[in-house]
Design a protein around this motif. Structure first.
Motif, PDB file in Angstrom:
ATOM      1  N   SER A 153      -2.280  -5.242   2.924  1.00 50.62           N
ATOM      2  CA  SER A 153      -1.314  -4.961   1.868  1.00 50.62           C
ATOM      3  C   SER A 153      -1.396  -6.048   0.809  1.00 50.62           C
ATOM      4  CB  SER A 153       0.102  -4.864   2.434  1.00 50.62           C
ATOM      5  OG  SER A 153       0.515  -6.087   2.991  1.00 50.62           O
ATOM      6  N   PHE A 154      -1.430  -5.642  -0.439  1.00 46.48           N
ATOM      7  CA  PHE A 154      -1.511  -6.550  -1.580  1.00 46.48           C
ATOM      8  C   PHE A 154      -0.247  -6.394  -2.417  1.00 46.48           C
ATOM      9  CE2 PHE A 154      -5.757  -5.169  -0.420  1.00 46.48           C
ATOM     10  CZ  PHE A 154      -6.498  -6.334  -0.397  1.00 46.48           C
ATOM     11  N   GLN A 155       0.486  -7.469  -2.583  1.00 46.52           N
ATOM     12  CA  GLN A 155       1.647  -7.439  -3.453  1.00 46.52           C
ATOM     13  C   GLN A 155       1.197  -7.910  -4.833  1.00 46.52           C
ATOM     14  OE1 GLN A 155       4.686  -6.172  -2.525  1.00 46.52           O
ATOM     15  NE2 GLN A 155       5.030  -6.235  -4.735  1.00 46.52           N
ATOM     16  N   MET A 156       1.041  -6.952  -5.743  1.00 49.26           N
ATOM     17  CA  MET A 156       0.554  -7.261  -7.072  1.00 49.26           C
ATOM     18  C   MET A 156       1.709  -7.667  -7.987  1.00 49.26           C
ATOM     19  SD  MET A 156      -2.521  -6.581  -6.232  1.00 49.26           S
ATOM     20  CE  MET A 156      -3.356  -6.892  -7.802  1.00 49.26           C
ATOM     21  N   ARG A 157       1.383  -8.392  -9.031  1.00 46.51           N
ATOM     22  CA  ARG A 157       2.408  -8.800  -9.987  1.00 46.51           C
ATOM     23  C   ARG A 157       2.877  -7.592 -10.797  1.00 46.51           C
ATOM     24  NH1 ARG A 157      -0.154 -14.642 -12.002  1.00 46.51           N
ATOM     25  NH2 ARG A 157       0.070 -15.641  -9.945  1.00 46.51           N
ATOM     26  N   PRO A 158       4.135  -7.589 -11.226  1.00 43.66           N
ATOM     27  CA  PRO A 158       4.656  -6.451 -11.986  1.00 43.66           C
ATOM     28  C   PRO A 158       3.812  -6.166 -13.228  1.00 43.66           C
ATOM     29  CG  PRO A 158       6.449  -7.870 -11.281  1.00 43.66           C
ATOM     30  CD  PRO A 158       5.165  -8.603 -10.953  1.00 43.66           C
ATOM     31  N   PHE A 187      -4.025   3.114  -1.071  1.00 42.13           N
ATOM     32  CA  PHE A 187      -2.736   3.717  -1.397  1.00 42.13           C
ATOM     33  C   PHE A 187      -1.910   2.777  -2.267  1.00 42.13           C
ATOM     34  CE2 PHE A 187      -4.248   4.914   2.747  1.00 42.13           C
ATOM     35  CZ  PHE A 187      -4.016   6.271   2.876  1.00 42.13           C
ATOM     36  N   ASN A 188      -1.067   3.362  -3.129  1.00 43.57           N
ATOM     37  CA  ASN A 188      -0.120   2.551  -3.895  1.00 43.57           C
ATOM     38  C   ASN A 188       1.296   3.017  -3.593  1.00 43.57           C
ATOM     39  OD1 ASN A 188      -1.033   4.844  -5.936  1.00 43.57           O
ATOM     40  ND2 ASN A 188       1.017   4.227  -6.544  1.00 43.57           N
ATOM     41  N   SER A 189       2.226   2.071  -3.576  1.00 42.00           N
ATOM     42  CA  SER A 189       3.595   2.352  -3.146  1.00 42.00           C
ATOM     43  C   SER A 189       4.377   3.123  -4.198  1.00 42.00           C
ATOM     44  CB  SER A 189       4.322   1.053  -2.816  1.00 42.00           C
ATOM     45  OG  SER A 189       4.406   0.232  -3.967  1.00 42.00           O
ATOM     46  N   GLU A 190       5.249   3.997  -3.711  1.00 44.67           N
ATOM     47  CA  GLU A 190       6.150   4.755  -4.559  1.00 44.67           C
ATOM     48  C   GLU A 190       7.603   4.468  -4.184  1.00 44.67           C
ATOM     49  OE1 GLU A 190       7.475   7.618  -7.425  1.00 44.67           O
ATOM     50  OE2 GLU A 190       5.601   6.529  -7.143  1.00 44.67           O
ATOM     51  N   CYS A 191       7.873   4.387  -2.895  1.00 46.24           N
ATOM     52  CA  CYS A 191       9.208   4.036  -2.392  1.00 46.24           C
ATOM     53  C   CYS A 191       9.048   2.924  -1.367  1.00 46.24           C
ATOM     54  CB  CYS A 191       9.886   5.237  -1.750  1.00 46.24           C
ATOM     55  SG  CYS A 191      10.282   6.568  -2.896  1.00 46.24           S
ATOM     56  N   GLY A 192       9.749   1.846  -1.577  1.00 46.68           N
ATOM     57  CA  GLY A 192       9.584   0.644  -0.777  1.00 46.68           C
ATOM     58  C   GLY A 192       9.373  -0.504  -1.744  1.00 46.68           C
ATOM     59  N   MET A 193       8.540  -1.450  -1.399  1.00 48.21           N
ATOM     60  CA  MET A 193       8.196  -2.529  -2.315  1.00 48.21           C
ATOM     61  C   MET A 193       7.274  -1.994  -3.401  1.00 48.21           C
ATOM     62  SD  MET A 193       9.538  -5.554  -1.720  1.00 48.21           S
ATOM     63  CE  MET A 193       8.375  -6.686  -2.468  1.00 48.21           C
ATOM     64  N   LEU A 194       7.683  -2.076  -4.645  1.00 42.41           N
ATOM     65  CA  LEU A 194       6.850  -1.594  -5.745  1.00 42.41           C
ATOM     66  C   LEU A 194       5.730  -2.584  -6.031  1.00 42.41           C
ATOM     67  CD1 LEU A 194       9.541  -0.129  -8.165  1.00 42.41           C
ATOM     68  CD2 LEU A 194       8.179   1.053  -6.423  1.00 42.41           C
ATOM     69  N   ASN A 195       4.713  -2.104  -6.744  1.00 39.46           N
ATOM     70  CA  ASN A 195       3.529  -2.909  -7.071  1.00 39.46           C
ATOM     71  C   ASN A 195       2.809  -3.388  -5.810  1.00 39.46           C
ATOM     72  OD1 ASN A 195       3.721  -3.093 -10.087  1.00 39.46           O
ATOM     73  ND2 ASN A 195       5.700  -4.008  -9.543  1.00 39.46           N
ATOM     74  N   ARG A 196       2.901  -2.597  -4.762  1.00 36.34           N
ATOM     75  CA  ARG A 196       2.192  -2.900  -3.522  1.00 36.34           C
ATOM     76  C   ARG A 196       1.062  -1.885  -3.339  1.00 36.34           C
ATOM     77  NH1 ARG A 196       5.419  -4.042   1.941  1.00 36.34           N
ATOM     78  NH2 ARG A 196       5.759  -5.994   0.789  1.00 36.34           N
ATOM     79  N   VAL A 197      -0.099  -2.388  -2.965  1.00 40.69           N
ATOM     80  CA  VAL A 197      -1.268  -1.532  -2.747  1.00 40.69           C
ATOM     81  C   VAL A 197      -1.801  -1.804  -1.346  1.00 40.69           C
ATOM     82  CG1 VAL A 197      -3.440  -0.719  -3.719  1.00 40.69           C
ATOM     83  CG2 VAL A 197      -1.783  -1.861  -5.193  1.00 40.69           C
ATOM     84  N   GLN A 236      -0.601 -11.371   0.016  1.00 38.39           N
ATOM     85  CA  GLN A 236      -1.260 -10.328   0.772  1.00 38.39           C
ATOM     86  C   GLN A 236      -1.042 -10.558   2.263  1.00 38.39           C
ATOM     87  OE1 GLN A 236      -5.267 -11.693  -0.892  1.00 38.39           O
ATOM     88  NE2 GLN A 236      -5.909 -10.859   1.093  1.00 38.39           N
ATOM     89  N   GLU A 237      -1.176  -9.476   3.009  1.00 36.56           N
ATOM     90  CA  GLU A 237      -0.923  -9.507   4.440  1.00 36.56           C
ATOM     91  C   GLU A 237      -1.849  -8.505   5.102  1.00 36.56           C
ATOM     92  OE1 GLU A 237       3.045  -8.358   5.339  1.00 36.56           O
ATOM     93  OE2 GLU A 237       2.880  -8.738   7.487  1.00 36.56           O
ATOM     94  N   ASN A 238      -2.241  -8.781   6.348  1.00 34.12           N
ATOM     95  CA  ASN A 238      -3.101  -7.817   7.023  1.00 34.12           C
ATOM     96  C   ASN A 238      -2.717  -7.664   8.478  1.00 34.12           C
ATOM     97  OD1 ASN A 238      -4.131 -10.301   7.975  1.00 34.12           O
ATOM     98  ND2 ASN A 238      -6.126  -9.376   8.329  1.00 34.12           N
TER      99      ASN A 238
END
Length: 250
Positions: A153-158, A187-197, A236-238
């Motif tokens: 999981s990648f937490q991207m900047r807004p 995949f990219n997030s829609e509901c949950g943490m946004l800007n997460r891939v 990021q997390e794996n």
């Protein structure tokens, strides 16, 4: 002097429409739009440590009661990056379809009595997220059954894909090549943490995955792509996961 000023003002007025027309049009979109309604629900369950084996056994025996209602993509037991947890992906064609499935399950006596009533006491928490496949990704089957899956999981900047989409795609696909892992889906997030891939990978084994990671650190092509992307990354997390025997993705 007054005449010159008026002339300049006239020139500015005449040039303004042309200059405005020459400016590029600004898009309000933050990235490529979804072209379909299909989405994937990611679910993570935390299991009581003393009930892990019992939960997996029960789910193996009763999962058919759940898959009778909607499509299961994959079901994994997390081995590294989170103990006593399972991760599963469900596919829906629309939110109304999912609502219908949830309503039907609540009225399914076999599902409630044979599974839910027994499984819920075994759990400590449940989490879910809604994700879409990114426009350039398609679900892929691994080249063979078995092996180990990695969910990164990648937490991207807004800012959205309009800001980091191209760099992220280049970084991920640089690893999707001979001698590396098999990219199953992005995949990219829609509901949950946004800007997460999320990137879901398959490897022959945990050892092969470790070898691939070492190889990537010395691959100039991969290193360059990752460096261009990391400026847009917050964290990021794996997790390394093994597919359950009843998982469609094995």
């Amino acid at each position: 002097m007054l005449k010159v000023t008026r002339s300049l003002r006239s020139a500015v007025v005449l040039l303004a429409p042309a200059a405005a027309a020459a400016q590029p049009r600004v898009s309000l979109s933050t990235g490529p739009q979804q072209k379909h309604r299909t989405f994937y629900e990611f679910r993570t369950y935390s299991i009581r440590p003393d009930q892990n084996a019992a939960f997996l056994k029960l789910t193996n025996e009763k999962i058919h009661l759940r898959t009778a209602h909607s499509e299961l993509i994959g079901y994994w037991s997390i081995e590294y990056g989170g103990l006593n947890k399972v991760f599963h992906i469900w596919k829906y064609d629309s939110y109304s379809q999912r609502a219908g499935v949830r309503a039907a399950l609540s009225q399914d006596p076999s599902w409630i009595s044979e599974y839910i009533s027994k499984a819920i006491p075994m759990l400590t928490s449940q989490e879910n997220e809604v994700n879409y496949l990114v426009p350039w990704s398609h679900l892929q089957n691994p080249p063979q059954e078995g092996g180990v899956y990695e969910l990164v999981s990648f937490q991207m900047r807004p800012g959205g894909p309009a800001v980091w989409g191209n760099a992220f795609q280049a970084a991920v696909t640089s690893h999707d090549a001979p001698g590396y892992g098999k990219l199953v889906g992005v995949f990219n997030s829609e509901c949950g943490m946004l800007n997460r891939v999320y990137a879901l990978w398959w490897f022959e084994s945990a050892d092969q995955r470790a070898e691939v990671r070492h190889k990537a650190h010395t691959d100039a092509r991969v290193v360059a792509a990752v460096r261009n992307c990391v400026v847009h990354l917050d964290s990021q997390e794996n997790k390394l996961m093994f597919p359950c025997s009843f998982s469609p993705l094995k």
